[in-house]
Design a protein around this motif. Sequence first.
Motif, PDB file in Angstrom:
ATOM      1  N   PRO A  36       0.810  -1.225   0.000  1.00  0.00           N
ATOM      2  CA  PRO A  36       0.000   0.000   0.000  1.00  0.00           C
ATOM      3  C   PRO A  36       0.838   1.269   0.000  1.00  0.00           C
ATOM      4  CG  PRO A  36      -0.894  -1.591   1.566  1.00  0.00           C
ATOM      5  CD  PRO A  36       0.438  -2.117   1.132  1.00  0.00           C
ATOM      6  N   VAL A  37       2.017   1.228   0.618  1.00  0.00           N
ATOM      7  CA  VAL A  37       2.882   2.405   0.644  1.00  0.00           C
ATOM      8  C   VAL A  37       3.405   2.708  -0.754  1.00  0.00           C
ATOM      9  CG1 VAL A  37       5.003   3.366   1.613  1.00  0.00           C
ATOM     10  CG2 VAL A  37       3.499   1.976   3.044  1.00  0.00           C
ATOM     11  N   LEU A  38       3.801   1.669  -1.487  1.00  0.00           N
ATOM     12  CA  LEU A  38       4.259   1.872  -2.856  1.00  0.00           C
ATOM     13  C   LEU A  38       3.124   2.320  -3.765  1.00  0.00           C
ATOM     14  CD1 LEU A  38       6.585  -1.251  -3.141  1.00  0.00           C
ATOM     15  CD2 LEU A  38       7.288   1.122  -2.864  1.00  0.00           C
ATOM     16  N   ASP A  39       1.921   1.826  -3.504  1.00  0.00           N
ATOM     17  CA  ASP A  39       0.788   2.145  -4.366  1.00  0.00           C
ATOM     18  C   ASP A  39       0.390   3.618  -4.316  1.00  0.00           C
ATOM     19  OD1 ASP A  39       0.593  -0.405  -5.354  1.00  0.00           O
ATOM     20  OD2 ASP A  39      -1.028  -1.028  -4.026  1.00  0.00           O
ATOM     21  N   VAL A  40       0.728   4.310  -3.217  1.00  0.00           N
ATOM     22  CA  VAL A  40       0.334   5.722  -3.119  1.00  0.00           C
ATOM     23  C   VAL A  40       1.437   6.653  -3.602  1.00  0.00           C
ATOM     24  CG1 VAL A  40      -1.316   5.315  -1.272  1.00  0.00           C
ATOM     25  CG2 VAL A  40       1.054   5.877  -0.681  1.00  0.00           C
ATOM     26  N   GLY A  41       2.487   6.118  -4.208  1.00  0.00           N
ATOM     27  CA  GLY A  41       3.506   6.972  -4.789  1.00  0.00           C
ATOM     28  C   GLY A  41       4.591   7.385  -3.826  1.00  0.00           C
ATOM     29  N   VAL A  42       5.171   6.412  -3.136  1.00  0.00           N
ATOM     30  CA  VAL A  42       6.284   6.649  -2.210  1.00  0.00           C
ATOM     31  C   VAL A  42       7.489   5.858  -2.701  1.00  0.00           C
ATOM     32  CG1 VAL A  42       7.141   6.228   0.139  1.00  0.00           C
ATOM     33  CG2 VAL A  42       4.831   7.136  -0.206  1.00  0.00           C
ATOM     34  N   ARG A  43       8.656   6.465  -2.640  1.00  0.00           N
ATOM     35  CA  ARG A  43       9.903   5.734  -2.880  1.00  0.00           C
ATOM     36  C   ARG A  43      10.338   5.142  -1.553  1.00  0.00           C
ATOM     37  NH1 ARG A  43      15.858   8.378  -4.092  1.00  0.00           N
ATOM     38  NH2 ARG A  43      17.014   6.401  -4.193  1.00  0.00           N
ATOM     39  N   LEU A  44      10.279   3.824  -1.433  1.00  0.00           N
ATOM     40  CA  LEU A  44      10.529   3.135  -0.170  1.00  0.00           C
ATOM     41  C   LEU A  44      11.894   2.454  -0.213  1.00  0.00           C
ATOM     42  CD1 LEU A  44       9.611   2.066   2.601  1.00  0.00           C
ATOM     43  CD2 LEU A  44       8.531   0.141   1.387  1.00  0.00           C
ATOM     44  N   VAL A  45      12.759   2.825   0.715  1.00  0.00           N
ATOM     45  CA  VAL A  45      14.067   2.191   0.862  1.00  0.00           C
ATOM     46  C   VAL A  45      14.089   1.440   2.187  1.00  0.00           C
ATOM     47  CG1 VAL A  45      16.544   2.589   1.181  1.00  0.00           C
ATOM     48  CG2 VAL A  45      15.283   3.880  -0.556  1.00  0.00           C
ATOM     49  N   ARG A  46      14.318   0.142   2.117  1.00  0.00           N
ATOM     50  CA  ARG A  46      14.457  -0.712   3.303  1.00  0.00           C
ATOM     51  C   ARG A  46      15.872  -1.285   3.285  1.00  0.00           C
ATOM     52  NH1 ARG A  46      10.728  -5.315   2.203  1.00  0.00           N
ATOM     53  NH2 ARG A  46      11.114  -5.905   4.363  1.00  0.00           N
ATOM     54  N   TYR A  47      16.540  -1.227   4.433  1.00  0.00           N
ATOM     55  CA  TYR A  47      17.919  -1.683   4.455  1.00  0.00           C
ATOM     56  C   TYR A  47      18.136  -2.693   5.573  1.00  0.00           C
ATOM     57  CZ  TYR A  47      18.795   1.488   8.429  1.00  0.00           C
ATOM     58  OH  TYR A  47      18.772   2.118   9.656  1.00  0.00           O
ATOM     59  N   ASP A  48      19.150  -3.547   5.369  1.00  0.00           N
ATOM     60  CA  ASP A  48      19.576  -4.474   6.410  1.00  0.00           C
ATOM     61  C   ASP A  48      20.530  -3.738   7.338  1.00  0.00           C
ATOM     62  OD1 ASP A  48      18.114  -6.589   5.438  1.00  0.00           O
ATOM     63  OD2 ASP A  48      19.790  -7.534   4.383  1.00  0.00           O
ATOM     64  N   ALA A  49      20.205  -3.708   8.625  1.00  0.00           N
ATOM     65  CA  ALA A  49      21.072  -3.054   9.597  1.00  0.00           C
ATOM     66  C   ALA A  49      22.437  -3.733   9.627  1.00  0.00           C
ATOM     67  CB  ALA A  49      20.424  -3.104  10.978  1.00  0.00           C
ATOM     68  N   ARG A  50      23.400  -3.013  10.135  1.00  0.00           N
ATOM     69  CA  ARG A  50      24.769  -3.522  10.274  1.00  0.00           C
ATOM     70  C   ARG A  50      24.764  -4.930  10.888  1.00  0.00           C
ATOM     71  NH1 ARG A  50      29.863  -0.845  10.927  1.00  0.00           N
ATOM     72  NH2 ARG A  50      28.710   1.024  10.297  1.00  0.00           N
ATOM     73  N   ALA A  51      25.445  -5.871  10.204  1.00  0.00           N
ATOM     74  CA  ALA A  51      25.588  -7.282  10.621  1.00  0.00           C
ATOM     75  C   ALA A  51      24.302  -8.085  10.527  1.00  0.00           C
ATOM     76  CB  ALA A  51      26.168  -7.392  12.031  1.00  0.00           C
ATOM     77  N   HIS A  52      23.232  -7.502  10.033  1.00  0.00           N
ATOM     78  CA  HIS A  52      21.963  -8.207   9.865  1.00  0.00           C
ATOM     79  C   HIS A  52      21.751  -8.510   8.380  1.00  0.00           C
ATOM     80  CE1 HIS A  52      21.426  -6.432  13.825  1.00  0.00           C
ATOM     81  NE2 HIS A  52      20.337  -7.155  14.017  1.00  0.00           N
ATOM     82  N   GLY A  53      21.097  -9.629   8.103  1.00  0.00           N
ATOM     83  CA  GLY A  53      20.779  -9.957   6.725  1.00  0.00           C
ATOM     84  C   GLY A  53      22.023 -10.009   5.865  1.00  0.00           C
ATOM     85  N   ARG A  54      22.017  -9.225   4.793  1.00  0.00           N
ATOM     86  CA  ARG A  54      23.131  -9.233   3.842  1.00  0.00           C
ATOM     87  C   ARG A  54      24.147  -8.134   4.105  1.00  0.00           C
ATOM     88  NH1 ARG A  54      20.736  -9.413  -2.014  1.00  0.00           N
ATOM     89  NH2 ARG A  54      22.950  -9.693  -2.488  1.00  0.00           N
ATOM     90  N   SER A  55      23.921  -7.322   5.140  1.00  0.00           N
ATOM     91  CA  SER A  55      24.899  -6.292   5.502  1.00  0.00           C
ATOM     92  C   SER A  55      25.989  -6.898   6.382  1.00  0.00           C
ATOM     93  CB  SER A  55      24.216  -5.145   6.247  1.00  0.00           C
ATOM     94  OG  SER A  55      23.330  -4.436   5.388  1.00  0.00           O
ATOM     95  N   THR A  56      27.168  -6.327   6.308  1.00  0.00           N
ATOM     96  CA  THR A  56      28.289  -6.846   7.074  1.00  0.00           C
ATOM     97  C   THR A  56      28.449  -6.078   8.386  1.00  0.00           C
ATOM     98  OG1 THR A  56      29.912  -5.364   6.036  1.00  0.00           O
ATOM     99  CG2 THR A  56      29.453  -7.460   4.919  1.00  0.00           C
ATOM    100  N   GLY A  57      29.254  -6.635   9.277  1.00  0.00           N
ATOM    101  CA  GLY A  57      29.525  -5.998  10.558  1.00  0.00           C
ATOM    102  C   GLY A  57      30.526  -6.817  11.345  1.00  0.00           C
ATOM    103  N   GLU A  58      31.184  -6.169  12.274  1.00  0.00           N
ATOM    104  CA  GLU A  58      32.223  -6.803  13.079  1.00  0.00           C
ATOM    105  C   GLU A  58      31.754  -6.980  14.526  1.00  0.00           C
ATOM    106  OE1 GLU A  58      35.102  -8.058  11.974  1.00  0.00           O
ATOM    107  OE2 GLU A  58      34.333  -7.555   9.978  1.00  0.00           O
ATOM    108  N   PRO A  59      32.399  -7.858  15.295  1.00  0.00           N
ATOM    109  CA  PRO A  59      32.002  -8.088  16.689  1.00  0.00           C
ATOM    110  C   PRO A  59      32.516  -6.978  17.610  1.00  0.00           C
ATOM    111  CG  PRO A  59      33.827  -9.533  16.104  1.00  0.00           C
ATOM    112  CD  PRO A  59      33.429  -8.828  14.837  1.00  0.00           C
ATOM    113  N   VAL A  60      31.924  -5.801  17.452  1.00  0.00           N
ATOM    114  CA  VAL A  60      32.273  -4.626  18.254  1.00  0.00           C
ATOM    115  C   VAL A  60      30.991  -4.149  18.925  1.00  0.00           C
ATOM    116  CG1 VAL A  60      33.188  -2.275  18.222  1.00  0.00           C
ATOM    117  CG2 VAL A  60      34.106  -4.005  16.632  1.00  0.00           C
ATOM    118  N   ASP A  61      30.902  -4.293  20.239  1.00  0.00           N
ATOM    119  CA  ASP A  61      29.647  -4.005  20.951  1.00  0.00           C
ATOM    120  C   ASP A  61      29.105  -2.623  20.636  1.00  0.00           C
ATOM    121  OD1 ASP A  61      30.384  -6.414  22.062  1.00  0.00           O
ATOM    122  OD2 ASP A  61      30.434  -5.703  24.144  1.00  0.00           O
TER     123      ASP A  61
END
Length: 281
Positions: free
Chosen positions: A65-90
């Motif tokens: 529905p958000v795309l249908d009303v004419g919005v450019r939607l960017v969803r990202y994987d947070a650092r170390a989540h999904g396909r994004s990378t990250g290091e073991p730094v608290d």
Amino acid sequence: MMRLAKNSGAALRSRRRTVREGRFRHRGAELVYDDAGEGPLAVYAHGGFVSRAAEDRMGLFDWAPVLDVGVRLVRYDARAHGRSTGEPVDSDYTYPSLAGDLLGLIDHLGAAGPIDAMGASMGCGTVLHAAVRAPDRFSRLVLLIPPTAWTTREAYARANRESADTVEREGVDAWLAAKRKQPRPEVVAGVPPFRPTPTERVLPSVLRGLARSDLPSPTAIAALHQPVLILAWVDDPGHPLSTAETLAHLLPHADLHVSRTRADIRTWGERIAAYLTRPQS
């Protein structure tokens, strides 16, 4: 004539749902995002331990529905989540640090003016810290299932520190086995379970970074001038209704909607779409 209009509408919806993948480097990590639709920019930050793909499999939030009303939607994987990378730094996984990643993404996207920002759980904390740090970069906020905060945060933080120790000592499967014994909120009882998307090497740092996090101070939140839509559900200790209600009280221009059934959660996409297209006063 009617057939042409129908086909044109279908073609427009297809263009709006075409997903373009992008990536950028920020503070030593590569962050991966989906870019779909045409129109004003809205960026979405997901919750802890999941990813864009994991949320899609869970089937909780419908972005069509958000795309249908004419919005450019960017969803990202947070650092170390999904396909994004990250290091073991608290410290990389505290809300303020994740807010820096969000602001970096906005820079990368080349936003010319204020944008709309949305975030669920951990993403809610990310968005609020980014808005407090750089309020002029945001026009509207949508906060989904705000997490524990302030007085309710310490118990969550303690549990996260214990979970990090369990993962390091016994492995991620032992942590997941303990989590499965905990009751799930009724409104999401039917949602498929998921494995955490951070790797076992990084997961303890993610847990400890979140344990060190909290929402901005009530004073800082009360100073935000943006319109805010808050979407919450009930009977979830990890996302207590008290946080959502306090945010609605603190924020000068906030609307709060509380869902008590899974069917009502399915309306959130339409609610967000209506909110993002409502004229601002």
